[in-house]
Design a protein around this motif. Structure first.
Motif, PDB file in Angstrom:
ATOM      1  N   VAL A   1     -44.168 -17.248 -31.785  1.00 23.54           N
ATOM      2  CA  VAL A   1     -42.817 -17.249 -31.216  1.00 23.54           C
ATOM      3  C   VAL A   1     -42.438 -15.861 -30.704  1.00 23.54           C
ATOM      4  O   VAL A   1     -41.829 -15.720 -29.629  1.00 23.54           O
ATOM      5  N   GLU A   2     -42.772 -14.835 -31.462  1.00 26.55           N
ATOM      6  CA  GLU A   2     -42.414 -13.473 -31.066  1.00 26.55           C
ATOM      7  C   GLU A   2     -43.069 -13.069 -29.750  1.00 26.55           C
ATOM      8  O   GLU A   2     -42.530 -12.242 -29.005  1.00 26.55           O
ATOM      9  N   GLU A   3     -44.226 -13.633 -29.435  1.00 28.36           N
ATOM     10  CA  GLU A   3     -44.949 -13.279 -28.218  1.00 28.36           C
ATOM     11  C   GLU A   3     -44.672 -14.232 -27.065  1.00 28.36           C
ATOM     12  O   GLU A   3     -45.133 -14.010 -25.944  1.00 28.36           O
ATOM     13  N   MET A   4     -43.924 -15.310 -27.301  1.00 28.89           N
ATOM     14  CA  MET A   4     -43.826 -16.365 -26.304  1.00 28.89           C
ATOM     15  C   MET A   4     -42.886 -16.010 -25.155  1.00 28.89           C
ATOM     16  O   MET A   4     -41.936 -15.235 -25.291  1.00 28.89           O
ATOM     17  N   SER A   5     -43.182 -16.612 -24.005  1.00 28.77           N
ATOM     18  CA  SER A   5     -42.341 -16.550 -22.814  1.00 28.77           C
ATOM     19  C   SER A   5     -42.794 -17.701 -21.924  1.00 28.77           C
ATOM     20  O   SER A   5     -43.751 -18.421 -22.259  1.00 28.77           O
ATOM     21  N   GLU A   6     -42.150 -17.876 -20.796  1.00 29.99           N
ATOM     22  CA  GLU A   6     -42.589 -18.925 -19.883  1.00 29.99           C
ATOM     23  C   GLU A   6     -43.957 -18.602 -19.295  1.00 29.99           C
ATOM     24  O   GLU A   6     -44.642 -19.492 -18.780  1.00 29.99           O
ATOM     25  N   GLN A   7     -44.352 -17.339 -19.345  1.00 28.70           N
ATOM     26  CA  GLN A   7     -45.675 -16.933 -18.863  1.00 28.70           C
ATOM     27  C   GLN A   7     -46.700 -16.891 -19.994  1.00 28.70           C
ATOM     28  O   GLN A   7     -47.899 -16.780 -19.736  1.00 28.70           O
ATOM     29  N   ASN A   8     -46.248 -16.968 -21.226  1.00 27.67           N
ATOM     30  CA  ASN A   8     -47.128 -16.934 -22.385  1.00 27.67           C
ATOM     31  C   ASN A   8     -46.664 -17.997 -23.371  1.00 27.67           C
ATOM     32  O   ASN A   8     -45.965 -17.707 -24.345  1.00 27.67           O
ATOM     33  N   LEU A   9     -47.046 -19.223 -23.106  1.00 28.53           N
ATOM     34  CA  LEU A   9     -46.571 -20.344 -23.904  1.00 28.53           C
ATOM     35  C   LEU A   9     -47.277 -20.374 -25.261  1.00 28.53           C
ATOM     36  O   LEU A   9     -48.492 -20.148 -25.338  1.00 28.53           O
TER      37      LEU A   9
END
Length: 358
Positions: free
Chosen positions: A255-263
Protein backbone atom coordinates in the motif's frame (compact mmCIF):
# COMPACT_ATOMS: atom_id res chain seq x y z
CA UNK A 1 -15.94 -17.89 -13.38
CA UNK A 2 -19.06 -19.94 -12.83
CA UNK A 3 -21.45 -18.74 -10.15
CA UNK A 4 -24.34 -20.31 -8.33
CA UNK A 5 -27.13 -18.54 -6.54
CA UNK A 6 -27.76 -19.07 -2.87
CA UNK A 7 -31.53 -19.06 -2.71
CA UNK A 8 -32.17 -20.28 0.83
CA UNK A 9 -31.70 -16.94 2.58
CA UNK A 10 -33.90 -16.37 5.59
CA UNK A 11 -33.22 -12.72 6.25
CA UNK A 12 -36.47 -11.35 7.62
CA UNK A 13 -36.04 -8.06 9.47
CA UNK A 14 -39.33 -8.60 11.33
CA UNK A 15 -37.83 -11.70 12.92
CA UNK A 16 -34.64 -9.93 13.91
CA UNK A 17 -36.08 -6.81 15.46
CA UNK A 18 -39.31 -6.04 17.24
CA UNK A 19 -41.94 -4.07 15.34
CA UNK A 20 -41.71 -1.00 17.58
CA UNK A 21 -38.02 -0.62 16.79
CA UNK A 22 -38.60 -1.16 13.08
CA UNK A 23 -41.13 1.66 13.09
CA UNK A 24 -38.35 4.03 14.18
CA UNK A 25 -36.18 3.21 11.19
CA UNK A 26 -36.19 5.59 8.26
CA UNK A 27 -38.79 4.36 5.69
CA UNK A 28 -36.22 4.52 2.90
CA UNK A 29 -33.97 2.29 4.98
CA UNK A 30 -36.73 -0.27 5.38
CA UNK A 31 -37.45 -0.09 1.67
CA UNK A 32 -33.83 -0.81 0.87
CA UNK A 33 -33.69 -3.64 3.39
CA UNK A 34 -36.89 -5.13 2.02
CA UNK A 35 -35.43 -5.18 -1.46
CA UNK A 36 -32.42 -7.07 -0.11
CA UNK A 37 -34.68 -9.57 1.66
CA UNK A 38 -37.05 -10.10 -1.24
CA UNK A 39 -34.49 -10.16 -4.02
CA UNK A 40 -31.23 -11.67 -2.79
CA UNK A 41 -30.04 -12.12 -6.35
CA UNK A 42 -29.81 -8.33 -6.62
CA UNK A 43 -26.85 -8.33 -4.25
CA UNK A 44 -24.88 -10.69 -6.40
CA UNK A 45 -21.40 -10.06 -5.05
CA UNK A 46 -22.58 -10.59 -1.49
CA UNK A 47 -24.61 -13.76 -1.90
CA UNK A 48 -23.20 -15.54 -4.93
CA UNK A 49 -21.24 -18.58 -3.93
CA UNK A 50 -18.23 -17.51 -5.95
CA UNK A 51 -15.96 -17.83 -2.92
CA UNK A 52 -14.31 -20.13 -4.77
CA UNK A 53 -13.87 -22.66 -7.17
CA UNK A 54 -10.60 -22.66 -5.33
CA UNK A 55 -7.45 -22.14 -7.33
CA UNK A 56 -4.91 -24.88 -6.94
CA UNK A 57 -1.87 -23.04 -5.87
CA UNK A 58 1.57 -22.79 -4.43
CA UNK A 59 4.51 -24.94 -5.40
CA UNK A 60 2.56 -28.17 -5.73
CA UNK A 61 3.83 -31.54 -6.88
CA UNK A 62 1.78 -33.47 -9.40
CA UNK A 63 0.18 -35.92 -6.94
CA UNK A 64 -0.99 -33.17 -4.61
CA UNK A 65 -2.11 -31.15 -7.57
CA UNK A 66 -4.33 -33.91 -8.96
CA UNK A 67 -5.86 -34.33 -5.52
CA UNK A 68 -6.65 -30.61 -5.31
CA UNK A 69 -8.16 -30.69 -8.80
CA UNK A 70 -10.52 -33.49 -7.79
CA UNK A 71 -11.55 -31.40 -4.78
CA UNK A 72 -11.76 -28.04 -6.52
CA UNK A 73 -15.51 -27.60 -5.84
CA UNK A 74 -15.72 -28.82 -2.26
CA UNK A 75 -15.46 -25.35 -0.71
CA UNK A 76 -18.05 -23.41 -2.74
CA UNK A 77 -21.03 -23.99 -0.46
CA UNK A 78 -18.90 -24.00 2.70
CA UNK A 79 -17.26 -20.64 2.02
CA UNK A 80 -20.45 -18.97 0.85
CA UNK A 81 -22.23 -20.11 4.02
CA UNK A 82 -19.47 -18.68 6.21
CA UNK A 83 -19.42 -15.40 4.31
CA UNK A 84 -23.21 -15.24 4.48
CA UNK A 85 -23.18 -15.72 8.27
CA UNK A 86 -20.74 -12.87 8.73
CA UNK A 87 -22.60 -10.64 6.31
CA UNK A 88 -25.87 -11.36 8.09
CA UNK A 89 -24.23 -10.15 11.30
CA UNK A 90 -23.09 -7.04 9.46
CA UNK A 91 -26.59 -6.27 8.19
CA UNK A 92 -28.19 -6.96 11.57
CA UNK A 93 -25.77 -4.56 13.21
CA UNK A 94 -26.26 -1.84 10.63
CA UNK A 95 -30.04 -2.11 10.90
CA UNK A 96 -29.97 -2.17 14.69
CA UNK A 97 -28.31 1.25 14.82
CA UNK A 98 -30.44 2.62 12.01
CA UNK A 99 -27.56 3.17 9.62
CA UNK A 100 -28.59 1.50 6.39
CA UNK A 101 -29.54 4.75 4.66
CA UNK A 102 -26.03 5.94 3.86
CA UNK A 103 -26.98 9.39 2.63
CA UNK A 104 -29.84 10.85 4.61
CA UNK A 105 -30.24 13.72 2.17
CA UNK A 106 -30.32 11.55 -0.93
CA UNK A 107 -33.65 11.40 -2.76
CA UNK A 108 -32.77 8.21 -4.56
CA UNK A 109 -32.25 5.32 -2.16
CA UNK A 110 -31.34 2.80 -4.85
CA UNK A 111 -27.94 1.22 -4.22
CA UNK A 112 -25.73 0.19 -7.10
CA UNK A 113 -25.06 -3.44 -6.28
CA UNK A 114 -23.35 -4.44 -9.51
CA UNK A 115 -20.23 -5.22 -7.52
CA UNK A 116 -19.17 -5.31 -3.89
CA UNK A 117 -15.57 -5.32 -2.70
CA UNK A 118 -15.47 -7.35 0.48
CA UNK A 119 -12.73 -8.50 2.83
CA UNK A 120 -12.18 -9.42 6.44
CA UNK A 121 -9.35 -8.02 8.55
CA UNK A 122 -8.08 -10.73 10.91
CA UNK A 123 -7.64 -9.70 14.54
CA UNK A 124 -5.14 -10.83 17.13
CA UNK A 125 -7.50 -9.45 19.75
CA UNK A 126 -11.25 -9.11 19.35
CA UNK A 127 -12.89 -5.72 19.91
CA UNK A 128 -9.70 -3.80 19.08
CA UNK A 129 -11.29 -1.64 16.38
CA UNK A 130 -10.81 2.14 16.63
CA UNK A 131 -13.31 3.71 14.25
CA UNK A 132 -12.34 7.29 15.10
CA UNK A 133 -8.74 6.44 14.29
CA UNK A 134 -9.77 4.99 10.92
CA UNK A 135 -11.72 8.10 9.94
CA UNK A 136 -8.88 10.35 11.02
CA UNK A 137 -6.29 8.36 9.03
CA UNK A 138 -8.45 8.42 5.91
CA UNK A 139 -8.75 12.18 6.19
CA UNK A 140 -5.19 13.07 7.17
CA UNK A 141 -2.99 10.48 5.50
CA UNK A 142 -4.97 9.84 2.35
CA UNK A 143 -6.72 13.24 2.10
CA UNK A 144 -10.08 11.57 1.49
CA UNK A 145 -13.36 13.44 1.87
CA UNK A 146 -15.20 11.26 4.37
CA UNK A 147 -18.85 12.20 4.80
CA UNK A 148 -22.07 10.98 6.43
CA UNK A 149 -20.22 9.11 9.18
CA UNK A 150 -22.60 7.13 11.37
CA UNK A 151 -21.07 4.78 13.91
CA UNK A 152 -21.98 2.84 17.03
CA UNK A 153 -21.10 -0.40 18.79
CA UNK A 154 -18.10 -1.29 16.63
CA UNK A 155 -19.88 -0.64 13.35
CA UNK A 156 -19.84 2.28 10.96
CA UNK A 157 -21.05 3.40 7.57
CA UNK A 158 -19.89 6.46 5.67
CA UNK A 159 -19.37 7.74 2.16
CA UNK A 160 -16.26 8.68 0.20
CA UNK A 161 -17.13 10.43 -3.05
CA UNK A 162 -20.12 8.35 -4.20
CA UNK A 163 -19.00 5.13 -2.54
CA UNK A 164 -20.77 3.64 0.44
CA UNK A 165 -18.43 2.05 2.97
CA UNK A 166 -19.44 -0.40 5.71
CA UNK A 167 -17.27 -1.59 8.61
CA UNK A 168 -18.34 -4.07 11.26
CA UNK A 169 -16.38 -5.63 14.11
CA UNK A 170 -17.20 -9.30 14.70
CA UNK A 171 -15.75 -10.45 18.05
CA UNK A 172 -15.28 -14.05 16.91
CA UNK A 173 -12.96 -15.95 14.62
CA UNK A 174 -14.12 -16.87 11.13
CA UNK A 175 -15.47 -20.37 11.76
CA UNK A 176 -14.69 -23.85 10.50
CA UNK A 177 -11.03 -23.24 9.70
CA UNK A 178 -11.81 -21.49 6.43
CA UNK A 179 -9.06 -18.89 6.66
CA UNK A 180 -6.47 -21.48 7.60
CA UNK A 181 -7.32 -23.61 4.56
CA UNK A 182 -7.07 -20.58 2.29
CA UNK A 183 -3.75 -19.71 3.90
CA UNK A 184 -2.35 -23.06 2.76
CA UNK A 185 -2.39 -21.70 -0.80
CA UNK A 186 -0.86 -18.34 -0.03
CA UNK A 187 2.84 -19.00 -0.37
CA UNK A 188 3.80 -15.36 0.30
CA UNK A 189 2.87 -15.63 4.00
CA UNK A 190 5.36 -17.85 5.75
CA UNK A 191 3.67 -19.73 8.61
CA UNK A 192 0.36 -18.27 7.44
CA UNK A 193 -1.67 -21.30 8.47
CA UNK A 194 -0.26 -21.26 11.99
CA UNK A 195 -0.61 -17.51 12.39
CA UNK A 196 -4.17 -17.22 11.03
CA UNK A 197 -5.31 -20.06 13.30
CA UNK A 198 -4.69 -17.68 16.21
CA UNK A 199 -7.06 -14.94 15.05
CA UNK A 200 -9.72 -14.13 17.65
CA UNK A 201 -12.02 -11.84 15.70
CA UNK A 202 -12.45 -10.14 12.35
CA UNK A 203 -13.60 -6.86 10.86
CA UNK A 204 -15.83 -6.94 7.81
CA UNK A 205 -14.87 -4.16 5.40
CA UNK A 206 -16.86 -3.47 2.26
CA UNK A 207 -17.38 -0.97 -0.53
CA UNK A 208 -21.03 -1.66 -1.10
CA UNK A 209 -21.56 -0.09 -4.52
CA UNK A 210 -18.38 -0.64 -6.51
CA UNK A 211 -18.25 -1.75 -10.12
CA UNK A 212 -17.85 1.51 -12.01
CA UNK A 213 -14.07 2.07 -11.94
CA UNK A 214 -12.46 -1.16 -10.69
CA UNK A 215 -8.84 0.03 -10.46
CA UNK A 216 -9.70 3.25 -8.63
CA UNK A 217 -12.11 1.38 -6.37
CA UNK A 218 -9.52 -1.21 -5.42
CA UNK A 219 -7.01 1.56 -4.73
CA UNK A 220 -9.60 3.07 -2.40
CA UNK A 221 -10.25 -0.30 -0.79
CA UNK A 222 -6.52 -0.74 -0.17
CA UNK A 223 -6.45 2.60 1.65
CA UNK A 224 -9.49 1.60 3.70
CA UNK A 225 -8.02 -1.79 4.60
CA UNK A 226 -4.71 -0.19 5.51
CA UNK A 227 -6.46 2.27 7.83
CA UNK A 228 -8.48 -0.52 9.46
CA UNK A 229 -5.33 -2.59 10.05
CA UNK A 230 -3.48 0.40 11.49
CA UNK A 231 -6.33 1.10 13.88
CA UNK A 232 -6.88 -2.41 15.21
CA UNK A 233 -4.76 -5.19 16.66
CA UNK A 234 -4.64 -7.04 13.36
CA UNK A 235 -2.49 -9.68 11.68
CA UNK A 236 -3.67 -9.59 8.07
CA UNK A 237 -6.61 -9.68 5.72
CA UNK A 238 -8.73 -12.39 4.10
CA UNK A 239 -10.37 -11.66 0.73
CA UNK A 240 -12.31 -14.85 0.16
CA UNK A 241 -13.63 -14.33 -3.35
CA UNK A 242 -10.05 -13.96 -4.59
CA UNK A 243 -8.52 -16.64 -2.33
CA UNK A 244 -6.20 -14.11 -0.73
CA UNK A 245 -4.85 -14.35 2.81
CA UNK A 246 -2.25 -11.61 3.18
CA UNK A 247 0.02 -10.78 6.09
CA UNK A 248 -0.40 -7.27 7.49
CA UNK A 249 3.24 -6.26 7.02
CA UNK A 250 3.29 -7.42 3.39
CA UNK A 251 -0.07 -5.78 2.60
CA UNK A 252 0.92 -2.48 4.18
CA UNK A 253 4.27 -2.37 2.37
CA UNK A 254 2.45 -2.74 -0.95
CA UNK A 255 0.00 0.00 0.00
CA UNK A 256 2.78 2.43 0.88
CA UNK A 257 4.32 1.99 -2.59
CA UNK A 258 1.08 1.93 -4.59
CA UNK A 259 -0.11 4.41 -7.20
CA UNK A 260 -2.00 4.22 -10.47
CA UNK A 261 1.38 3.57 -12.09
CA UNK A 262 2.41 0.99 -9.48
CA UNK A 263 -0.59 -1.16 -8.69
CA UNK A 264 -0.38 -3.43 -5.60
CA UNK A 265 -1.22 -6.54 -7.61
CA UNK A 266 -0.35 -9.05 -4.88
CA UNK A 267 -2.96 -7.34 -2.68
CA UNK A 268 -5.58 -7.71 -5.39
CA UNK A 269 -4.95 -10.79 -7.49
CA UNK A 270 -4.04 -14.36 -6.61
CA UNK A 271 -1.21 -15.73 -8.75
CA UNK A 272 -1.26 -19.52 -8.68
CA UNK A 273 2.02 -21.31 -9.30
CA UNK A 274 1.98 -24.98 -10.30
CA UNK A 275 4.80 -27.47 -10.85
CA UNK A 276 3.49 -30.61 -12.58
CA UNK A 277 5.09 -33.37 -14.64
CA UNK A 278 8.29 -31.42 -15.11
CA UNK A 279 6.40 -28.40 -16.47
CA UNK A 280 5.48 -25.10 -14.87
CA UNK A 281 2.24 -23.10 -14.98
CA UNK A 282 0.89 -19.84 -13.58
CA UNK A 283 -2.60 -18.38 -13.53
CA UNK A 284 -4.52 -15.40 -12.20
CA UNK A 285 -7.55 -15.47 -9.92
CA UNK A 286 -9.30 -12.15 -9.37
CA UNK A 287 -9.07 -10.42 -12.75
CA UNK A 288 -12.75 -11.15 -13.30
CA UNK A 289 -13.52 -8.67 -10.51
CA UNK A 290 -11.95 -6.01 -12.74
CA UNK A 291 -14.02 -7.00 -15.77
CA UNK A 292 -11.07 -8.82 -17.35
CA UNK A 293 -10.55 -12.40 -18.44
CA UNK A 294 -8.46 -14.61 -16.22
CA UNK A 295 -5.12 -15.66 -17.75
CA UNK A 296 -3.07 -18.84 -17.66
CA UNK A 297 0.37 -19.86 -18.86
CA UNK A 298 0.38 -23.66 -18.87
CA UNK A 299 3.01 -26.37 -19.32
CA UNK A 300 5.94 -24.03 -19.81
CA UNK A 301 9.63 -24.86 -19.62
CA UNK A 302 10.33 -21.46 -18.08
CA UNK A 303 11.17 -21.30 -14.35
CA UNK A 304 8.27 -20.49 -12.01
CA UNK A 305 9.91 -17.22 -11.01
CA UNK A 306 10.09 -16.16 -14.68
CA UNK A 307 6.47 -17.15 -15.28
CA UNK A 308 5.32 -15.27 -12.20
CA UNK A 309 7.16 -12.13 -13.28
CA UNK A 310 5.66 -12.37 -16.78
CA UNK A 311 2.12 -12.80 -15.41
CA UNK A 312 2.59 -9.88 -13.02
CA UNK A 313 3.72 -7.66 -15.91
CA UNK A 314 0.84 -8.77 -18.15
CA UNK A 315 -1.68 -8.22 -15.37
CA UNK A 316 -0.31 -4.76 -14.61
CA UNK A 317 -0.48 -3.88 -18.31
CA UNK A 318 -4.08 -5.10 -18.61
CA UNK A 319 -5.28 -3.21 -15.54
CA UNK A 320 -3.27 0.01 -15.71
CA UNK A 321 -4.07 0.59 -19.40
CA UNK A 322 -7.56 -0.99 -19.32
CA UNK A 323 -6.63 -3.44 -22.07
CA UNK A 324 -8.87 -6.30 -23.19
CA UNK A 325 -6.77 -9.12 -24.61
CA UNK A 326 -8.42 -11.41 -27.15
CA UNK A 327 -7.75 -14.77 -28.75
CA UNK A 328 -5.75 -14.52 -31.96
CA UNK A 329 -3.74 -11.53 -30.78
CA UNK A 330 -0.18 -11.42 -29.51
CA UNK A 331 1.30 -9.68 -26.50
CA UNK A 332 4.82 -9.10 -25.23
CA UNK A 333 7.06 -7.05 -23.02
CA UNK A 334 8.98 -5.68 -26.00
CA UNK A 335 8.43 -5.01 -29.70
CA UNK A 336 10.26 -8.21 -30.53
CA UNK A 337 8.38 -10.46 -28.11
CA UNK A 338 5.11 -11.77 -29.56
CA UNK A 339 3.35 -14.26 -27.29
CA UNK A 340 0.31 -15.87 -28.88
CA UNK A 341 -3.05 -15.61 -27.09
CA UNK A 342 -5.77 -18.24 -27.26
CA UNK A 343 -8.96 -18.84 -25.29
CA UNK A 344 -10.18 -22.22 -24.05
CA UNK A 345 -11.47 -24.09 -21.03
CA UNK A 346 -9.45 -23.23 -17.95
CA UNK A 347 -6.81 -25.69 -16.80
CA UNK A 348 -6.87 -24.57 -13.17
CA UNK A 349 -10.08 -22.52 -13.07
CA UNK A 350 -13.70 -23.02 -14.07
CA UNK A 351 -14.94 -21.39 -17.24
CA UNK A 352 -12.72 -20.20 -20.08
CA UNK A 353 -9.41 -18.40 -19.70
CA UNK A 354 -6.92 -16.71 -21.93
CA UNK A 355 -3.86 -18.88 -22.57
CA UNK A 356 -0.56 -17.08 -23.09
CA UNK A 357 1.98 -19.19 -24.95
CA UNK A 358 5.32 -18.72 -23.20
Amino acid sequence: MSKKYICNLDFRCTKLLDNKFIQKINPSTLSLLSSFCAHPTNITSLFYSNYLPSPQSGYLNSDNHRTHLREKHFRITEISNIMRKSLTLLFIGIISIGLFCFSKKAKNTEVNTNSVILGMVLLKEADSLNIDGIINELKTKWKLDVKNVDAADGMAVFTIEDYKIAIANIPAAIPEGEVERAAEYNYLWKNGVKETSKHKGHIILSIMNAGKKPVQENLLYSKLASAVMNNSNSMGIYIGNRTLVIEKKFYQANVEEMSEQNLPLNNWIYFGLVRQNGKHSVYTYGLADFGKKEMEIVDSDQPLETLNEMMLNLTHYVLSYDVNLNAGETVGMSEEQKLKISESKGRFLDGTTLKIKY
